[in-house]
Design a protein around this motif. Structure first.
Motif, PDB file in Angstrom:
ATOM      1  N   LYS A  95       0.806  -1.133  -0.077  1.00 19.63           N
ATOM      2  CA  LYS A  95      -0.150   0.031   0.089  1.00 19.63           C
ATOM      3  C   LYS A  95       0.982   1.291   0.234  1.00 19.63           C
ATOM      4  CE  LYS A  95      -3.778  -2.451   2.455  1.00 19.63           C
ATOM      5  NZ  LYS A  95      -4.602  -2.226   3.743  1.00 19.63           N
ATOM      6  N   LEU A  96       0.813   2.341  -1.226  1.00 19.28           N
ATOM      7  CA  LEU A  96       1.620   3.086  -1.197  1.00 19.28           C
ATOM      8  C   LEU A  96       1.019   4.609  -0.864  1.00 19.28           C
ATOM      9  CD1 LEU A  96       3.671   2.578  -4.186  1.00 19.28           C
ATOM     10  CD2 LEU A  96       4.340   2.216  -2.001  1.00 19.28           C
ATOM     11  N   GLY A  97      -0.622   4.322  -0.831  1.00 21.05           N
ATOM     12  CA  GLY A  97      -1.301   5.727  -0.746  1.00 21.05           C
ATOM     13  C   GLY A  97      -1.321   6.580  -1.528  1.00 21.05           C
ATOM     14  N   PRO A 138       6.309   2.848   8.316  1.00 22.93           N
ATOM     15  CA  PRO A 138       5.858   1.710   7.570  1.00 22.93           C
ATOM     16  C   PRO A 138       5.615   0.832   8.533  1.00 22.93           C
ATOM     17  CG  PRO A 138       8.356   1.903   7.556  1.00 22.93           C
ATOM     18  CD  PRO A 138       7.907   3.266   8.252  1.00 22.93           C
ATOM     19  N   VAL A 139       4.478  -0.180   8.479  1.00 21.11           N
ATOM     20  CA  VAL A 139       4.074  -1.298   9.041  1.00 21.11           C
ATOM     21  C   VAL A 139       3.739  -2.518   7.964  1.00 21.11           C
ATOM     22  CG1 VAL A 139       3.250   0.030  10.757  1.00 21.11           C
ATOM     23  CG2 VAL A 139       1.763  -0.623   9.165  1.00 21.11           C
ATOM     24  N   TRP A 140       3.840  -3.517   8.439  1.00 21.28           N
ATOM     25  CA  TRP A 140       3.403  -4.774   7.807  1.00 21.28           C
ATOM     26  C   TRP A 140       2.565  -5.646   8.520  1.00 21.28           C
ATOM     27  CZ3 TRP A 140       5.132  -9.831   7.895  1.00 21.28           C
ATOM     28  CH2 TRP A 140       5.904 -10.210   8.961  1.00 21.28           C
ATOM     29  N   LEU A 148      12.054   2.543   0.253  1.00 21.20           N
ATOM     30  CA  LEU A 148      11.609   1.731   1.744  1.00 21.20           C
ATOM     31  C   LEU A 148      11.123   0.285   1.172  1.00 21.20           C
ATOM     32  CD1 LEU A 148       9.620   4.305   3.494  1.00 21.20           C
ATOM     33  CD2 LEU A 148      12.136   3.747   4.070  1.00 21.20           C
ATOM     34  N   LEU A 149      10.492   0.198   0.191  1.00 24.81           N
ATOM     35  CA  LEU A 149      10.016  -1.308  -0.007  1.00 24.81           C
ATOM     36  C   LEU A 149      11.223  -2.252  -0.636  1.00 24.81           C
ATOM     37  CD1 LEU A 149       7.935  -3.399  -0.808  1.00 24.81           C
ATOM     38  CD2 LEU A 149       7.791  -2.394  -2.893  1.00 24.81           C
ATOM     39  N   ARG A 150      12.278  -1.425  -1.155  1.00 26.55           N
ATOM     40  CA  ARG A 150      13.332  -2.269  -1.605  1.00 26.55           C
ATOM     41  C   ARG A 150      14.102  -2.625  -0.301  1.00 26.55           C
ATOM     42  NH1 ARG A 150      18.735  -0.383  -2.811  1.00 26.55           N
ATOM     43  NH2 ARG A 150      19.893  -1.700  -3.990  1.00 26.55           N
ATOM     44  N   HIS A 151      14.404  -1.762   0.472  1.00 25.09           N
ATOM     45  CA  HIS A 151      15.187  -2.113   1.833  1.00 25.09           C
ATOM     46  C   HIS A 151      14.477  -3.202   2.766  1.00 25.09           C
ATOM     47  CE1 HIS A 151      17.386   1.674   0.714  1.00 25.09           C
ATOM     48  NE2 HIS A 151      18.287   1.171   1.496  1.00 25.09           N
ATOM     49  N   ALA A 152      12.974  -3.022   2.552  1.00 23.07           N
ATOM     50  CA  ALA A 152      12.311  -3.944   3.598  1.00 23.07           C
ATOM     51  C   ALA A 152      12.547  -5.484   2.979  1.00 23.07           C
ATOM     52  CB  ALA A 152      10.977  -3.612   3.490  1.00 23.07           C
ATOM     53  N   ASP A 200       2.344  -1.706   4.597  1.00 23.96           N
ATOM     54  CA  ASP A 200       1.761  -0.209   4.484  1.00 23.96           C
ATOM     55  C   ASP A 200       2.851   0.813   4.399  1.00 23.96           C
ATOM     56  OD1 ASP A 200       0.330   2.129   4.117  1.00 23.96           O
ATOM     57  OD2 ASP A 200      -1.237   1.456   5.827  1.00 23.96           O
ATOM     58  N   LEU A 201       3.003   1.596   3.368  1.00 22.67           N
ATOM     59  CA  LEU A 201       4.181   2.541   3.097  1.00 22.67           C
ATOM     60  C   LEU A 201       3.493   3.900   2.943  1.00 22.67           C
ATOM     61  CD1 LEU A 201       6.966   0.501   1.086  1.00 22.67           C
ATOM     62  CD2 LEU A 201       6.904   0.917   3.485  1.00 22.67           C
ATOM     63  N   SER A 202       2.298   4.146   3.207  1.00 23.94           N
ATOM     64  CA  SER A 202       1.354   5.320   2.882  1.00 23.94           C
ATOM     65  C   SER A 202       2.104   6.192   3.947  1.00 23.94           C
ATOM     66  CB  SER A 202       0.162   5.270   2.821  1.00 23.94           C
ATOM     67  OG  SER A 202      -0.202   4.639   4.392  1.00 23.94           O
TER      68      SER A 202
END
Length: 262
Positions: A216-218, A255-257, A229-233, A248-250
């Motif tokens: 989720k990017l918002g 950020p939360v998952w 942030l998604l790449r590092h996660a 969720d990176l909105s």
């Protein structure tokens, strides 16, 4: 009284030499006759090549068509049929082919005495836009070049809830499409697997990866930061794709998952 006779001055008489004409060369009639025959043969051959019906184009071979409508391509190519293959201006036909939205480049050549060939290189899509029940192939720069009813499976799908009708042959002006193409470019840069991008009516963006993992990017802001942030996660915890339901990176600062339900 007699006048004294003056002595005549010493005058040196010069003898005028007559010019003796040189022997003129006799014309080489054999050479002149040979040149006449060569010129006549050349003129006759050129006239035959430019006027003979045997030098008129009878067919045009077209290769490389996958997305382009064959009927449109054949109609343009048929304009060369019946014309002299030597006098034919390729530039006119090539310029007409270049106006087809699916065509990137096109080459044309002659097969003497009466055939032509066309090699077409079509554009390659980076994503497909699904909107209004239709699918549109689009390049990285936003140029929409083909409309289809079936979406390819090997490129990301951009699904937009709002009614957006891209026009083939023009660049997409929708901000949602531009944001989605930016995401596709960053996903390719970071080598991130990406299957589908969904944009709802409020403009929120959601990415779908393998195993039904959702990102989720918002809203379409700070896209570069969110994709980083998604790449590092994914680098720190690759199993998140299998174990998580979504991330969720909105809000990039928090950020939360969520893990999948047991």
């Amino acid at each position: 009284m007699s006048r004294p006779v003056k002595p005549e001055p010493n005058v040196r008489r010069t003898r005028i030499k007559r010019r003796v004409p040189r022997n003129r060369r006799r014309p080489n009639y054999l050479l002149l006759f040979s040149l006449f025959l060569i010129a006549s043969a050349t003129f006759g051959s050129a006239t035959w090549l430019l006027t003979s019906p045997r030098m008129n184009v009878t067919s045009v071979e077209i290769k490389g068509l996958e997305l382009t409508n064959p009927g449109v391509a054949e109609k343009l190519a048929s304009k060369a049929v019946g014309r002299n293959i030597i006098l034919l201006r390729k530039k006119t036909i090539l310029s007409q082919f270049a106006q087809i939205s699916e065509v990137k480049t096109v080459k044309m050549g002659r097969k003497y005495p009466n055939k032509l060939w066309l090699h077409v290189t079509e554009r390659r899509p980076c994503a497909v836009i699904a909107s209004g029940g239709c699918c549109y192939l689009v390049q990285r720069d936003g140029f929409v070049f083909h409309k289809t009813s079936v979406a390819p499976n090997d490129i990301p799908l951009i699904k937009i809830a709002n009614a957006v009708q891209p026009a083939p042959g023009k660049c997409a002006e929708s901000q949602a499409i531009k944001a989605a193409l930016h995401i596709v470019a960053l996903a390719r840069k970071y080598d991130t697997e990406l299957h589908k991008i969904t944009i709802d009516r409020t403009g929120d963006i959601c990415l779908n990866m393998s195993s039904d993992f959702c990102v989720k990017l918002g809203q379409p802001d700070d896209i570069a930061l969110k994709m980083s942030l998604l790449r590092h996660a994914l680098l720190e915890r690759p199993s998140i794709v299998r174990e998580g339901a979504y991330i969720d990176l909105s809000c990039p600062s928090a950020p939360v998952w969520k893990p999948k339900a047991a």
